[in-house]
Design a protein around this motif. Structure first.
Motif, PDB file in Angstrom:
ATOM      1  N   ASP A 198       0.827  -1.206   0.000  1.00  0.00           N
ATOM      2  CA  ASP A 198       0.000   0.000   0.000  1.00  0.00           C
ATOM      3  C   ASP A 198       0.864   1.259   0.000  1.00  0.00           C
ATOM      4  O   ASP A 198       0.756   2.104  -0.884  1.00  0.00           O
ATOM      5  N   ALA A 199       1.690   1.397   1.032  1.00  0.00           N
ATOM      6  CA  ALA A 199       2.497   2.606   1.179  1.00  0.00           C
ATOM      7  C   ALA A 199       3.749   2.277   1.979  1.00  0.00           C
ATOM      8  O   ALA A 199       3.651   1.861   3.136  1.00  0.00           O
ATOM      9  N   THR A 200       4.895   2.441   1.364  1.00  0.00           N
ATOM     10  CA  THR A 200       6.168   2.235   2.050  1.00  0.00           C
ATOM     11  C   THR A 200       7.105   3.391   1.725  1.00  0.00           C
ATOM     12  O   THR A 200       6.930   4.087   0.723  1.00  0.00           O
ATOM     13  N   GLU A 201       8.105   3.565   2.568  1.00  0.00           N
ATOM     14  CA  GLU A 201       9.137   4.570   2.350  1.00  0.00           C
ATOM     15  C   GLU A 201      10.489   3.885   2.246  1.00  0.00           C
ATOM     16  O   GLU A 201      10.753   2.901   2.951  1.00  0.00           O
ATOM     17  N   LEU A 202      11.335   4.420   1.394  1.00  0.00           N
ATOM     18  CA  LEU A 202      12.719   3.971   1.283  1.00  0.00           C
ATOM     19  C   LEU A 202      13.601   4.992   1.993  1.00  0.00           C
ATOM     20  O   LEU A 202      13.552   6.182   1.694  1.00  0.00           O
ATOM     21  N   TRP A 203      14.388   4.507   2.957  1.00  0.00           N
ATOM     22  CA  TRP A 203      15.267   5.362   3.746  1.00  0.00           C
ATOM     23  C   TRP A 203      16.729   4.996   3.499  1.00  0.00           C
ATOM     24  O   TRP A 203      17.052   3.845   3.184  1.00  0.00           O
ATOM     25  N   VAL A 204      17.589   5.991   3.708  1.00  0.00           N
ATOM     26  CA  VAL A 204      19.040   5.814   3.598  1.00  0.00           C
ATOM     27  C   VAL A 204      19.687   6.522   4.782  1.00  0.00           C
ATOM     28  O   VAL A 204      19.224   7.581   5.222  1.00  0.00           O
ATOM     29  N   ALA A 205      20.756   5.930   5.310  1.00  0.00           N
ATOM     30  CA  ALA A 205      21.525   6.560   6.387  1.00  0.00           C
ATOM     31  C   ALA A 205      22.987   6.181   6.251  1.00  0.00           C
ATOM     32  O   ALA A 205      23.333   5.180   5.596  1.00  0.00           O
ATOM     33  N   GLU A 206      23.856   6.997   6.850  1.00  0.00           N
ATOM     34  CA  GLU A 206      25.287   6.688   6.902  1.00  0.00           C
ATOM     35  C   GLU A 206      25.544   5.740   8.074  1.00  0.00           C
ATOM     36  O   GLU A 206      24.943   5.877   9.139  1.00  0.00           O
ATOM     37  N   LEU A 207      26.452   4.791   7.860  1.00  0.00           N
ATOM     38  CA  LEU A 207      26.826   3.841   8.906  1.00  0.00           C
ATOM     39  C   LEU A 207      28.054   4.345   9.650  1.00  0.00           C
ATOM     40  O   LEU A 207      29.017   4.807   9.035  1.00  0.00           O
ATOM     41  N   GLU A 208      28.004   4.233  10.962  1.00  0.00           N
ATOM     42  CA  GLU A 208      29.148   4.615  11.784  1.00  0.00           C
ATOM     43  C   GLU A 208      29.401   3.527  12.820  1.00  0.00           C
ATOM     44  O   GLU A 208      28.480   2.802  13.209  1.00  0.00           O
ATOM     45  N   GLU A 209      30.649   3.422  13.248  1.00  0.00           N
ATOM     46  CA  GLU A 209      30.974   2.499  14.327  1.00  0.00           C
ATOM     47  C   GLU A 209      31.135   3.294  15.618  1.00  0.00           C
ATOM     48  O   GLU A 209      31.911   4.248  15.679  1.00  0.00           O
ATOM     49  N   ARG A 210      30.368   2.884  16.632  1.00  0.00           N
ATOM     50  CA  ARG A 210      30.424   3.560  17.923  1.00  0.00           C
ATOM     51  C   ARG A 210      30.456   2.508  19.033  1.00  0.00           C
ATOM     52  O   ARG A 210      29.606   1.614  19.059  1.00  0.00           O
ATOM     53  N   SER A 211      31.411   2.638  19.909  1.00  0.00           N
ATOM     54  CA  SER A 211      31.511   1.767  21.085  1.00  0.00           C
ATOM     55  C   SER A 211      31.445   0.295  20.717  1.00  0.00           C
ATOM     56  O   SER A 211      30.757  -0.505  21.363  1.00  0.00           O
ATOM     57  N   GLY A 212      32.129  -0.063  19.646  1.00  0.00           N
ATOM     58  CA  GLY A 212      32.213  -1.462  19.263  1.00  0.00           C
ATOM     59  C   GLY A 212      31.001  -2.013  18.552  1.00  0.00           C
ATOM     60  O   GLY A 212      30.906  -3.229  18.345  1.00  0.00           O
ATOM     61  N   SER A 213      30.060  -1.141  18.175  1.00  0.00           N
ATOM     62  CA  SER A 213      28.900  -1.592  17.417  1.00  0.00           C
ATOM     63  C   SER A 213      28.595  -0.577  16.326  1.00  0.00           C
ATOM     64  O   SER A 213      29.337   0.392  16.138  1.00  0.00           O
ATOM     65  N   LEU A 214      27.512  -0.798  15.601  1.00  0.00           N
ATOM     66  CA  LEU A 214      27.128   0.102  14.523  1.00  0.00           C
ATOM     67  C   LEU A 214      26.066   1.082  14.996  1.00  0.00           C
ATOM     68  O   LEU A 214      25.278   0.798  15.896  1.00  0.00           O
ATOM     69  N   ALA A 215      26.042   2.233  14.346  1.00  0.00           N
ATOM     70  CA  ALA A 215      25.016   3.242  14.571  1.00  0.00           C
ATOM     71  C   ALA A 215      24.761   3.942  13.245  1.00  0.00           C
ATOM     72  O   ALA A 215      25.545   3.819  12.292  1.00  0.00           O
ATOM     73  N   LEU A 216      23.653   4.679  13.162  1.00  0.00           N
ATOM     74  CA  LEU A 216      23.280   5.388  11.947  1.00  0.00           C
ATOM     75  C   LEU A 216      23.354   6.886  12.160  1.00  0.00           C
ATOM     76  O   LEU A 216      23.127   7.386  13.268  1.00  0.00           O
TER      77      LEU A 216
END
Length: 665
Positions: A198-216
């Motif tokens: 019906d209705a969806t959105e496509l999103w994009v973000a930059e990946l970063e590593e913080r404190s031993g894990s990933l973040a956006l």
């Protein structure tokens, strides 16, 4: 010399035992370093989903140890339960739903913590970062007294641990895909009451590593929104992003260049996408399960695309020229195509036809179109039955009750050894498919051949609301579920009877899940059919709205109306409240562990029919969920349904089957 026998009484080599013997349902496909992997749902192993690896040179082996099954319960329908990085397999195990890693021939080891109760945390649709350090996937978290929470999470690909949440807030997320350079993550998301078509959105973000894990960082929408469905985003080596969108009625293919994605970081407004493959056909399909793939960027920069048009899948190849994108048709032996992926200089896909079951093939893609060459990695099952036994469907377009048009595939009775007496017309079984946003698939269906080879005609209906005919056709069911679909199923039966294709007094209808609802509505609100079969079908819309799982909990808002505001409409259309209007025999099949359509819906309906004195049969199966997966269940259902039709439509079976108790007959 062929014998003369009445329709329905023909002997056939296509037995229920043959249908389930060594049967598998091929699922997803993945490409490793230099090999191809795929999954197989095996009824003979209790519905276990095995993962198979095909190595160079032809060696083929089961990867998962005995007792392990790569199947997830996210959205209850699953899909996307496993993925690869080099030779490492990551998968959600059916028994406990935890995420596991398997290296080589060792034992799977859990990556995710043990939840408060088995299955409370579920995982799907994952990918591994380019450096192999992290997994990004969908998690669905169930906690008592609250609606499940769907999020994108990241965790250590080697040591596991408690996942870090990357995306939270939307009701649903899917298709997390990592850019080739590891800099970006894209995904799709949507909210109640919308479904992903019906209705969806496509999103994009930059990946970063913080404190031993990933973040956006810098998360932003780049396509989609109200009235637009986004399907299968895929990154290309140059940093551009492909996706299918139905913004122009059909799910066509679009591209966002890397420069446009960079620009959105500053402007904040969605970038303009360029059209790549524009055809009157659907590249996308309804996202009932995760892990779907209908196109693939090839190694040489071309795009291989599967596209549904007029009820049949076609294969196209698109290439970029100085004047823009040019699309060429490809000649293939297939009428149904799925799991399209680049492999080497060509592609790997799952293909099937009207007379051949699905197989995993490697395909070489000629320049400028033409015929593809295929090599089978996982050939279709050898049935030992001459293809001339198979009824090849005829596309039928017929008028609806309100002057529109709908579609069906007509399968005529087909048998090499017998024919019916002159002037006799065959019984008809009308199939109302599930979904209801699904479709009658143009591929060999042995259940249909089981009936046609015995002298029954079958109409597999793509009623209004079905996919493969564009967004407008899908949306024709909005607010009219239980009306338009039902009218179309009754209309095709009347159309074929009036044309002389089938016997007007021996018409049956059958359907599973949402198709079971259509079937029961046809029996309750129309006087066309002489018998009906419901397989885990919906009989009570109110109960479905109140008690079903999260993924479909607001589905009926669009199909029927918001609940409880539109409660009168729910009652008006629910067969359970109008069982007194059903006037023909009914057989009901139900899995006792079904959490999508719970057993009480079937049991209340059967009790009402029993009390009315109507011929009714009820078969319930321990250990089965929504959709039957065990060989013994599938075999019993096939034979029981045929036995039922024979008793109530008036034909003798050529072969003995275990009788079914039909009350009040």
């Amino acid at each position: 010399m062929t014998r003369l026998l009445p329709y329905g009484s023909w002997p056939s080599p296509i037995s229920a035992g043959l249908i389930v013997e060594h049967a598998v349902s091929i699922g997803e496909v993945a490409v490793g370093t230099d090999d191809v992997w795929w999954s197989e749902l095996r009824p003979q192993e209790g519905g276990r989903v095995a993962v198979v690896r095909h190595r160079p040179g032809g060696e083929q082996l089961d990867v998962l140890p005995e007792g392990w099954s790569a199947r997830t319960r996210v959205h209850e329908y699953g899909g996307g339960a496993w993925w690869l990085h080099d030779d490492a397999l990551f998968f959600a195990n059916w028994a406990d739903q935890r995420l596991y890693r398997l290296d080589g021939h060792g034992s799977p080891r859990p990556l995710t913590p043990e939840p408060p109760r088995p299955g409370a945390d579920r995982y799907a649709d994952g990918r591994v970062t380019v450096d192999g350090r992290f997994v990004v996937c969908v998690r669905e978290r169930h906690r008592d007294g609250a609606e499940p929470v769907n999020e994108l999470v990241a965790l250590d690909a080697h040591d596991g641990g408690e996942p870090a949440v990357l995306v939270s807030g939307p009701d649903f997320v899917s298709f997390p895909r990592l850019s080739p350079d590891g800099r970006r993550l894209c995904w799709t998301q949507w909210n109640h009451p919308d479904m992903p078509w019906d209705a969806t959105e496509l999103w994009v973000a930059e990946l970063e590593e913080r404190s031993g894990s990933l973040a956006l960082a810098g998360a932003r929408p780049v396509a989609g929104g109200p009235g637009e469905s986004i399907f299968q985003p895929e990154w290309v080596a140059d940093g551009s992003l492909l996706f299918a969108s139905d913004r122009n009625d059909w799910w066509n293919l679009y591209r966002l260049p890397a420069a446009h994605l960079d620009a959105t970081t500053d402007s904040g407004s969605p970038p303009e996408a360029e059209a790549v493959v524009v055809v009157d056909g659907d590249i996308g399909v309804p996202q009932w399960v995760f892990g779907l793939s209908r196109y693939a960027p090839l190694a040489d920069g071309r795009l291989l695309v599967a596209c549904a048009r007029d009820g049949v899948d076609h294969l196209l190849v698109a290439e970029q020229t100085a004047g823009g994108w040019v699309t060429h048709p490809l000649d293939t032996p297939f009428t149904a195509i799925s799991a399209v992926h680049a492999f080497g200089e060509g592609a790997v896909l799952v293909g099937a036809s009207f007379t051949v079951e699905p197989s995993v093939v490697v395909a070489s893609i000629p320049a400028g179109g033409g015929s593809i060459d295929v090599a089978h990695l996982r050939p279709p099952r050898r049935l030992g039955v001459d293809e001339r036994w198979f009824s090849v469907p005829e596309p039928v377009t017929f008028p609806t009750a309100d002057g529109e048009q709908a579609h069906a595939l007509l399968y005529r009775p087909t048998n090499l050894e017998v024919r019916a007496p002159d002037g006799e017309r065959p019984p008809l079984v009308v199939i109302s498919h599930g979904g209801p946003t699904a479709a009658a698939r143009p591929q060999l269906n042995l259940t249909i051949q089981y009936w046609t080879s015995r002298g029954l005609a079958v109409a597999d209906v793509n009623y209004r609301g079905s996919s493969g005919y564009g967004r407008r056709y899908r949306e024709a069911l909005a607010g009219r579920w239980g009306i338009a679909d039902v009218e179309d199923c009754t209309a095709v039966a009347s159309f074929l009877a009036a044309r002389g294709d089938v016997a007007a007094d021996r018409l049956a209808i059958r359907g599973s899940s949402a198709g079971g609802f259509t079937t029961l509505c046809a029996l309750a609100f129309h006087d066309v059919f002489d018998a009906g079969a419901s397989l885990y079908g919906v009989s009570d819309l109110e109960a479905l709205a109140r008690d079903t799982h999260k993924f479909e909990s607001r589905y009926l808002d669009r199909l029927v109306g918001p609940y409880p505001a539109a409660r009168d409409r729910y009652v008006e259309r629910s067969p359970i409240h109008h069982a007194d209007r059903i006037g023909c025999p009914v057989i009901v099949f139900q899995g006792l562990e079904d959490e999508i359509v719970p057993p009480d819906q079937a049991e209340v309906l059967v009790a009402a029919l029993r009390a009315k004195g109507l011929p009714v049969a009820y078969l319930a199966f321990e250990g089965e969920q929504h959709g039957f997966r065990r060989a013994e269940t599938i075999e019993r259902v096939l034979e029981a349904e045929l036995y039922f039709y024979g008793r109530v439509l008036g034909f003798d079976l050529a072969d003995p089957v275990e009788p079914v108790e039909i009350e009040n007959l």
